[in-house]
Enzyme design. Structure first.
Site, short mmCIF file in Angstrom:
data_model
loop_
_atom_site.label_atom_id
_atom_site.label_comp_id
_atom_site.label_asym_id
_atom_site.label_seq_id
_atom_site.Cartn_x
_atom_site.Cartn_y
_atom_site.Cartn_z
N GLY A 163 -9.43 3.97 -5.58
CA GLY A 163 -8.07 3.49 -5.80
C GLY A 163 -7.03 4.20 -4.94
O GLY A 163 -7.24 4.46 -3.76
N VAL A 164 -5.92 4.51 -5.56
CA VAL A 164 -4.82 5.19 -4.86
C VAL A 164 -5.28 6.54 -4.32
O VAL A 164 -4.95 6.93 -3.19
CB VAL A 164 -3.64 5.43 -5.83
CG1 VAL A 164 -2.54 6.22 -5.17
CG2 VAL A 164 -3.09 4.12 -6.35
N ASP A 165 -6.03 7.25 -5.14
CA ASP A 165 -6.50 8.59 -4.78
C ASP A 165 -7.30 8.56 -3.47
O ASP A 165 -7.04 9.34 -2.53
CB ASP A 165 -7.37 9.10 -5.94
CG ASP A 165 -7.41 10.61 -6.05
OD1 ASP A 165 -6.91 11.28 -5.13
OD2 ASP A 165 -7.96 11.12 -7.05
N ASP A 222 0.85 -1.19 0.00
CA ASP A 222 0.00 0.00 0.00
C ASP A 222 0.89 1.25 0.00
O ASP A 222 1.73 1.41 0.89
CB ASP A 222 -0.86 -0.04 1.27
CG ASP A 222 -1.78 1.15 1.40
OD1 ASP A 222 -1.70 2.08 0.57
OD2 ASP A 222 -2.57 1.15 2.35
N ILE A 223 0.70 2.09 -0.97
CA ILE A 223 1.59 3.25 -1.10
C ILE A 223 1.49 4.22 0.09
O ILE A 223 2.45 4.92 0.40
CB ILE A 223 1.35 3.98 -2.44
CG1 ILE A 223 2.54 4.89 -2.75
CG2 ILE A 223 0.04 4.75 -2.44
CD1 ILE A 223 2.64 5.31 -4.20
N VAL A 227 -8.56 2.32 -12.67
CA VAL A 227 -9.76 2.89 -13.30
C VAL A 227 -9.48 3.34 -14.75
O VAL A 227 -10.33 3.21 -15.63
CB VAL A 227 -10.27 4.09 -12.47
CG1 VAL A 227 -11.42 4.79 -13.16
CG2 VAL A 227 -10.70 3.63 -11.09
N1 APR Z 1 -1.34 1.50 -3.04
C1 APR Z 1 -0.71 1.19 -4.20
N2 APR Z 1 -1.37 0.91 -5.33
C2 APR Z 1 -2.73 0.93 -5.30
C3 APR Z 1 -3.45 1.26 -4.13
C4 APR Z 1 -2.69 1.55 -2.97
N3 APR Z 1 -3.28 1.87 -1.80
N4 APR Z 1 -4.79 1.22 -4.42
C5 APR Z 1 -4.88 0.87 -5.73
N5 APR Z 1 -3.65 0.68 -6.26
C6 APR Z 1 -3.25 0.32 -7.65
C7 APR Z 1 -4.32 -0.24 -8.54
O1 APR Z 1 -4.43 -1.64 -8.37
C8 APR Z 1 -3.78 0.11 -9.93
O2 APR Z 1 -2.85 -0.86 -10.39
O3 APR Z 1 -2.86 1.52 -8.30
C9 APR Z 1 -3.01 1.42 -9.71
C10 APR Z 1 -3.69 2.67 -10.23
O4 APR Z 1 -5.10 2.57 -10.08
P1 APR Z 1 -6.09 3.80 -9.80
O5 APR Z 1 -5.93 4.27 -8.40
O6 APR Z 1 -7.43 3.37 -10.25
O7 APR Z 1 -5.50 4.98 -10.74
P2 APR Z 1 -5.69 5.30 -12.32
O8 APR Z 1 -5.89 4.08 -13.13
O9 APR Z 1 -4.57 6.23 -12.66
O10 APR Z 1 -7.07 6.08 -12.38
C11 APR Z 1 -7.16 7.38 -11.87
O11 APR Z 1 -9.08 6.85 -10.55
O12 APR Z 1 -9.39 7.05 -8.26
C12 APR Z 1 -9.58 7.66 -9.48
O13 APR Z 1 -9.43 9.98 -8.93
C13 APR Z 1 -8.80 8.95 -9.62
O14 APR Z 1 -10.11 9.53 -11.50
C14 APR Z 1 -8.84 9.09 -11.09
C15 APR Z 1 -8.61 7.69 -11.59
#
Ligand code: APR
Length: 179
Positions: free
Chosen positions: A38-40, A16-17, A128
């Site tokens: 997700g990460v956000d 987890d980042i 996403v």
């Molecule tokens: N730590 C590390 N990696 C994570 C975590 C975490 N806590 N949570 C999810 N991931 C991974 C996911 O499995 C994926 O491989 O991070 C990667 C990026 O996924 P997303 O968070 O969905 O990011 P992205 O594909 O760039 O989409 C961005 O999603 O949450 C919304 O606001 C954000 O609209 C934006 C879009």
């Protein structure tokens, strides 16, 4: 897994980042910087509400795709969060690869500008936004390697991959690059 490029190194970790102890943590944001899942979602939950307050105040216009902006990190164990906006995957014909590279480059520039020796990235755009994992691994790692070889900083770039599948994809791509 760890590979040295000049004076810097790229490290891969699974997890987890938000628990990373580095100078800067990169968020996979959207261009409105409006928060999300997700990460956000994880970063905003862990950092606390000051992160969104600061983001709204400093960047009311948001951030364009392929770029990134910096804020402080609230309760996270980091000094900064860099909010990077990766491309939405549209089949690979809409400049996605270049936009993904430039999101990574901009974060690395922000690390240098803000004197951050260490930075942690998620796999931007692979959730996403639907960027295929193998292609994203190759592109993300080669963008970072090119920057490190040119600038010799930051010292440490850590990719924090959420699951075994993404870790495996990045490990294969990094291995191929180190040969
Ligand atoms: N730590 C590390 N990696 C994570 C975590 C975490 N806590 N949570 C999810 N991931 C991974 C996911 O499995 C994926 O491989 O991070 C990667 C990026 O996924 P997303 O968070 O969905 O990011 P992205 O594909 O760039 O989409 C961005 O999603 O949450 C919304 O606001 C954000 O609209 C934006 C879009």
């Amino acid at each position: 897994m760890l590979v040295q490029f000049g004076h810097s190194r790229i490290e891969l970790a699974q997890g987890d980042i938000t628990s990373q102890q580095v100078d800067a943590i990169v968020n996979a944001a959207n261009s409105r910087l409006a928060g999300g899942g997700g990460v956000d979602g994880a970063i905003h939950r862990a950092a606390g509400p000051t992160l969104m307050d600061e983001t709204r105040t400093k960047y009311p216009e948001g951030c364009s795709t392929g770029s990134a902006v910096a804020t402080s990190a609230g309760r996270l164990r980091a000094k900064f969060v860099f909010h990077a906006v990766g491309p939405i995957w549209r089949g690979g014909v809409a400049g996605e690869a270049e936009l993904l590279s430039s999101a990574y480059r901009r974060c690395l520039e922000l690390a240098v500008e803000n004197a951050c020796p260490s930075i942690a990235f998620p796999a931007i755009s692979t959730g996403v936004y639907g960027y295929p994992m193998d292609l994203a691994a190759e592109r993300s790692l080669s963008a970072v390697r090119a920057f490190l070889l040119e600038h010799q900083q930051p010292e440490l770039v850590r990719f924090v991959l959420f699951d075994g599948g993404s870790f495996g994809a990045f490990a294969r791509a990094l291995e191929a690059m180190a040969e």
